[in-house]
Write a protein that holds these residues in place. Sequence first.
Motif, PDB file in Angstrom:
ATOM      1  N   MET A   1      11.180  22.532  28.199  1.00 40.91           N
ATOM      2  CA  MET A   1      10.003  23.345  27.932  1.00 40.91           C
ATOM      3  C   MET A   1      10.408  24.803  27.696  1.00 40.91           C
ATOM      4  SD  MET A   1       6.545  23.289  30.131  1.00 40.91           S
ATOM      5  CE  MET A   1       6.699  21.535  30.378  1.00 40.91           C
ATOM      6  N   ARG A   2       9.760  25.446  26.759  1.00 35.70           N
ATOM      7  CA  ARG A   2      10.119  26.824  26.431  1.00 35.70           C
ATOM      8  C   ARG A   2       9.500  27.788  27.420  1.00 35.70           C
ATOM      9  NH1 ARG A   2       9.635  25.297  20.796  1.00 35.70           N
ATOM     10  NH2 ARG A   2      11.703  25.413  19.877  1.00 35.70           N
ATOM     11  N   SER A   3      10.167  28.907  27.664  1.00 41.67           N
ATOM     12  CA  SER A   3       9.625  29.882  28.590  1.00 41.67           C
ATOM     13  C   SER A   3       8.948  31.032  27.857  1.00 41.67           C
ATOM     14  CB  SER A   3      10.733  30.412  29.492  1.00 41.67           C
ATOM     15  OG  SER A   3      11.787  30.886  28.704  1.00 41.67           O
ATOM     16  N   THR A   4       9.252  31.199  26.575  1.00 40.42           N
ATOM     17  CA  THR A   4       8.601  32.255  25.810  1.00 40.42           C
ATOM     18  C   THR A   4       7.339  31.695  25.158  1.00 40.42           C
ATOM     19  OG1 THR A   4      10.158  31.644  24.093  1.00 40.42           O
ATOM     20  CG2 THR A   4      10.561  33.722  25.209  1.00 40.42           C
ATOM     21  N   PRO A   5       6.284  32.507  25.053  1.00 37.34           N
ATOM     22  CA  PRO A   5       5.080  31.999  24.388  1.00 37.34           C
ATOM     23  C   PRO A   5       5.378  31.660  22.925  1.00 37.34           C
ATOM     24  CG  PRO A   5       4.865  34.347  24.871  1.00 37.34           C
ATOM     25  CD  PRO A   5       6.111  33.880  25.547  1.00 37.34           C
ATOM     26  N   PRO A   6       4.646  30.681  22.374  1.00 37.43           N
ATOM     27  CA  PRO A   6       4.928  30.246  21.003  1.00 37.43           C
ATOM     28  C   PRO A   6       4.857  31.384  19.988  1.00 37.43           C
ATOM     29  CG  PRO A   6       3.280  28.828  22.051  1.00 37.43           C
ATOM     30  CD  PRO A   6       3.524  29.968  22.980  1.00 37.43           C
ATOM     31  N   TRP A   7       4.048  32.425  20.298  1.00 33.51           N
ATOM     32  CA  TRP A   7       3.885  33.500  19.317  1.00 33.51           C
ATOM     33  C   TRP A   7       5.046  34.486  19.333  1.00 33.51           C
ATOM     34  CZ3 TRP A   7       0.215  32.389  23.093  1.00 33.51           C
ATOM     35  CH2 TRP A   7       0.210  33.220  24.220  1.00 33.51           C
ATOM     36  N   SER A   8       6.004  34.318  20.265  1.00 36.37           N
ATOM     37  CA  SER A   8       7.142  35.235  20.194  1.00 36.37           C
ATOM     38  C   SER A   8       8.460  34.517  19.877  1.00 36.37           C
ATOM     39  CB  SER A   8       7.255  36.065  21.468  1.00 36.37           C
ATOM     40  OG  SER A   8       7.179  35.259  22.607  1.00 36.37           O
ATOM     41  N   ILE A   9       8.353  33.267  19.439  1.00 33.97           N
ATOM     42  CA  ILE A   9       9.560  32.553  19.019  1.00 33.97           C
ATOM     43  C   ILE A   9       9.927  33.001  17.601  1.00 33.97           C
ATOM     44  CG2 ILE A   9      10.516  30.287  18.416  1.00 33.97           C
ATOM     45  CD1 ILE A   9       8.666  29.114  20.591  1.00 33.97           C
ATOM     46  N   VAL A  10      11.178  33.360  17.415  1.00 38.97           N
ATOM     47  CA  VAL A  10      11.623  33.781  16.084  1.00 38.97           C
ATOM     48  C   VAL A  10      12.393  32.632  15.437  1.00 38.97           C
ATOM     49  CG1 VAL A  10      12.929  35.502  14.790  1.00 38.97           C
ATOM     50  CG2 VAL A  10      11.783  36.138  16.918  1.00 38.97           C
ATOM     51  N   ARG A  11      11.998  32.284  14.220  1.00 41.94           N
ATOM     52  CA  ARG A  11      12.699  31.211  13.509  1.00 41.94           C
ATOM     53  C   ARG A  11      13.305  31.748  12.228  1.00 41.94           C
ATOM     54  NH1 ARG A  11       8.217  28.250  15.482  1.00 41.94           N
ATOM     55  NH2 ARG A  11       8.878  26.695  16.997  1.00 41.94           N
ATOM     56  N   GLU A  12      14.378  31.112  11.816  1.00 43.67           N
ATOM     57  CA  GLU A  12      15.051  31.542  10.591  1.00 43.67           C
ATOM     58  C   GLU A  12      14.948  30.420   9.577  1.00 43.67           C
ATOM     59  OE1 GLU A  12      19.513  32.512   8.938  1.00 43.67           O
ATOM     60  OE2 GLU A  12      19.245  31.833  10.999  1.00 43.67           O
ATOM     61  N   LEU A  13      14.504  30.760   8.363  1.00 37.54           N
ATOM     62  CA  LEU A  13      14.381  29.752   7.314  1.00 37.54           C
ATOM     63  C   LEU A  13      15.736  29.556   6.648  1.00 37.54           C
ATOM     64  CD1 LEU A  13      12.113  28.029   5.872  1.00 37.54           C
ATOM     65  CD2 LEU A  13      12.237  29.737   4.078  1.00 37.54           C
ATOM     66  N   ARG A  14      16.188  28.300   6.591  1.00 38.73           N
ATOM     67  CA  ARG A  14      17.467  28.029   5.926  1.00 38.73           C
ATOM     68  C   ARG A  14      17.273  27.066   4.769  1.00 38.73           C
ATOM     69  NH1 ARG A  14      21.747  27.017  10.593  1.00 38.73           N
ATOM     70  NH2 ARG A  14      23.111  26.696   8.812  1.00 38.73           N
ATOM     71  N   VAL A  15      17.983  27.333   3.672  1.00 35.56           N
ATOM     72  CA  VAL A  15      17.786  26.597   2.430  1.00 35.56           C
ATOM     73  C   VAL A  15      18.807  25.470   2.305  1.00 35.56           C
ATOM     74  CG1 VAL A  15      17.775  26.795  -0.094  1.00 35.56           C
ATOM     75  CG2 VAL A  15      16.832  28.643   1.317  1.00 35.56           C
ATOM     76  N   LYS A  16      18.295  24.283   1.950  1.00 35.11           N
ATOM     77  CA  LYS A  16      19.185  23.134   1.743  1.00 35.11           C
ATOM     78  C   LYS A  16      19.378  22.876   0.258  1.00 35.11           C
ATOM     79  CE  LYS A  16      19.787  18.254   3.046  1.00 35.11           C
ATOM     80  NZ  LYS A  16      21.170  18.361   3.588  1.00 35.11           N
ATOM     81  N   ALA A  17      18.289  22.994  -0.513  1.00 37.08           N
ATOM     82  CA  ALA A  17      18.358  22.762  -1.956  1.00 37.08           C
ATOM     83  C   ALA A  17      17.335  23.665  -2.633  1.00 37.08           C
ATOM     84  CB  ALA A  17      18.062  21.299  -2.251  1.00 37.08           C
ATOM     85  N   GLU A  18      17.512  23.914  -3.923  1.00 38.39           N
ATOM     86  CA  GLU A  18      16.539  24.744  -4.647  1.00 38.39           C
ATOM     87  C   GLU A  18      15.933  23.965  -5.789  1.00 38.39           C
ATOM     88  OE1 GLU A  18      16.802  28.768  -4.864  1.00 38.39           O
ATOM     89  OE2 GLU A  18      18.692  28.986  -3.763  1.00 38.39           O
ATOM     90  N   GLU A  19      14.654  24.242  -6.046  1.00 36.60           N
ATOM     91  CA  GLU A  19      13.947  23.557  -7.121  1.00 36.60           C
ATOM     92  C   GLU A  19      12.722  24.392  -7.454  1.00 36.60           C
ATOM     93  OE1 GLU A  19      12.991  18.931  -7.247  1.00 36.60           O
ATOM     94  OE2 GLU A  19      11.271  20.071  -6.564  1.00 36.60           O
ATOM     95  N   ASP A  20      12.276  24.369  -8.707  1.00 40.68           N
ATOM     96  CA  ASP A  20      11.067  25.101  -9.061  1.00 40.68           C
ATOM     97  C   ASP A  20       9.853  24.215  -8.816  1.00 40.68           C
ATOM     98  OD1 ASP A  20      12.332  27.422  -9.791  1.00 40.68           O
ATOM     99  OD2 ASP A  20      12.710  26.713 -11.837  1.00 40.68           O
ATOM    100  N   THR A  21       8.750  24.849  -8.455  1.00 43.91           N
ATOM    101  CA  THR A  21       7.529  24.081  -8.262  1.00 43.91           C
ATOM    102  C   THR A  21       6.706  24.111  -9.550  1.00 43.91           C
ATOM    103  OG1 THR A  21       5.568  23.816  -6.870  1.00 43.91           O
ATOM    104  CG2 THR A  21       6.308  26.079  -7.254  1.00 43.91           C
ATOM    105  N   ASP A  22       5.967  23.035  -9.794  1.00 45.49           N
ATOM    106  CA  ASP A  22       5.156  22.928 -11.001  1.00 45.49           C
ATOM    107  C   ASP A  22       3.768  23.513 -10.727  1.00 45.49           C
ATOM    108  OD1 ASP A  22       3.659  22.201 -13.172  1.00 45.49           O
ATOM    109  OD2 ASP A  22       4.481  20.162 -13.306  1.00 45.49           O
ATOM    110  N   PHE A  23       3.433  24.619 -11.420  1.00 51.60           N
ATOM    111  CA  PHE A  23       2.166  25.293 -11.128  1.00 51.60           C
ATOM    112  C   PHE A  23       0.940  24.617 -11.733  1.00 51.60           C
ATOM    113  CE2 PHE A  23       4.825  28.560  -9.328  1.00 51.60           C
ATOM    114  CZ  PHE A  23       4.027  29.009  -8.282  1.00 51.60           C
ATOM    115  N   SER A  24       1.143  23.455 -12.399  1.00 51.83           N
ATOM    116  CA  SER A  24      -0.040  22.739 -12.874  1.00 51.83           C
ATOM    117  C   SER A  24      -0.656  21.877 -11.770  1.00 51.83           C
ATOM    118  CB  SER A  24       0.293  21.897 -14.114  1.00 51.83           C
ATOM    119  OG  SER A  24       1.569  21.335 -14.011  1.00 51.83           O
TER     120      SER A  24
END
Lengths: 92, 256
Positions: A1-24
């Motif tokens: 169980m975490r001791s810090t409140p959920p609103w103070s957890i810092v997460r880092e986004l890491r990239v596995k692959a890249e792709e463009d999204t289709d805006f249609s």
Amino acid sequence: MRSTPPWSIVRELRVKAEEDTDFSFGCPPSERLLETRFRFGIVNLDKPRGPTSHEVVAWTKKILEVGRAGHGGTLEGHPRRSQSDRHSPGSS
Amino acid sequence: MTGILPVALDYATRVLQALLLEGKEYVCVMQLHGEFSPQILETVVSEFVGEIFQRPPLRSSVKRRLRTRRIYSLDILEIDGRSVLLRIACQSGTYMRKLCHDLGEAMGCGAHMRELRRTRTGPFTEDDVFSLYDLLDAFKFWKERGDPESLLGMLRPMEDALAFLPKIYIRDSAIDAICHGADLAVPGVLSLDTPIEQGEMVALFSQKSEAVALGRSLMSAEEVLVKDHGLVCKTQRVLMPEGTYPRSWKSRPRQG
């Protein structure tokens, strides 16, 4: 169980692959039109003293003319409880 | 009692299960039943920070067995005679009335909760809260005068409720399969929050930051980054309607 409140957890986004999204297809949430927001929206309400959380949801449905709504966490006792001995567990 | 009550509309009710589990913050007035020294109160209050045991009150909507709950912080804001104003940050499912009662027991003089206001439910705080009157006014403004601005500001995207969950961004081609209930596999992952532990609740997002589904992670973020196959996440709640993105998997030809 975490001791810090959920609103103070810092997460880092890491990239596995890249792709463009289709805006249609799809639509970024910030660009949704009002009609769509009635289906995919949340209102952050200040619950007044008195009515149950359930009643506040019922009023919201009536005001916005939507068929389905629900709240994120009861702000008093069990709805079956009578007006006079209504407890306030705060959450659950 | 008053305070933050996020109300989700229609399809957005699906995100509530995540919101119910989020941490909460309260301000409450505790009424002590006898004289006390502020120093002792300070000490007792600090002992309640961290893991506590709590038996749900007699009148509650869950089974009354002793359970542990985490108090993230507990601060005394003001003392006025026998009334104490407290600010509490806690895990969901912590009973404030019970907490005040237990604080009173620990103090020796007894106490009860007199007032309660919720100041936070997960990502929703008092900074951007609206009353039912505000909502009614905004709706009328739109219906009668055709001005949608204030209503647009109140109807926040359901994605806001997922702000504190670890997110996995997936390929457009994986989205519709997930919307049909499929589990997410490694090749569908584009990027993800770290850390994610196995078994944790995660939110699957499109590259346009739309919520696709809620699920339970089947491997850690580190594993996802190094592996080239395997299941990443068990889909538990689909948040996007089927057909929003094109279907891009092949179905097996029907027999007969």
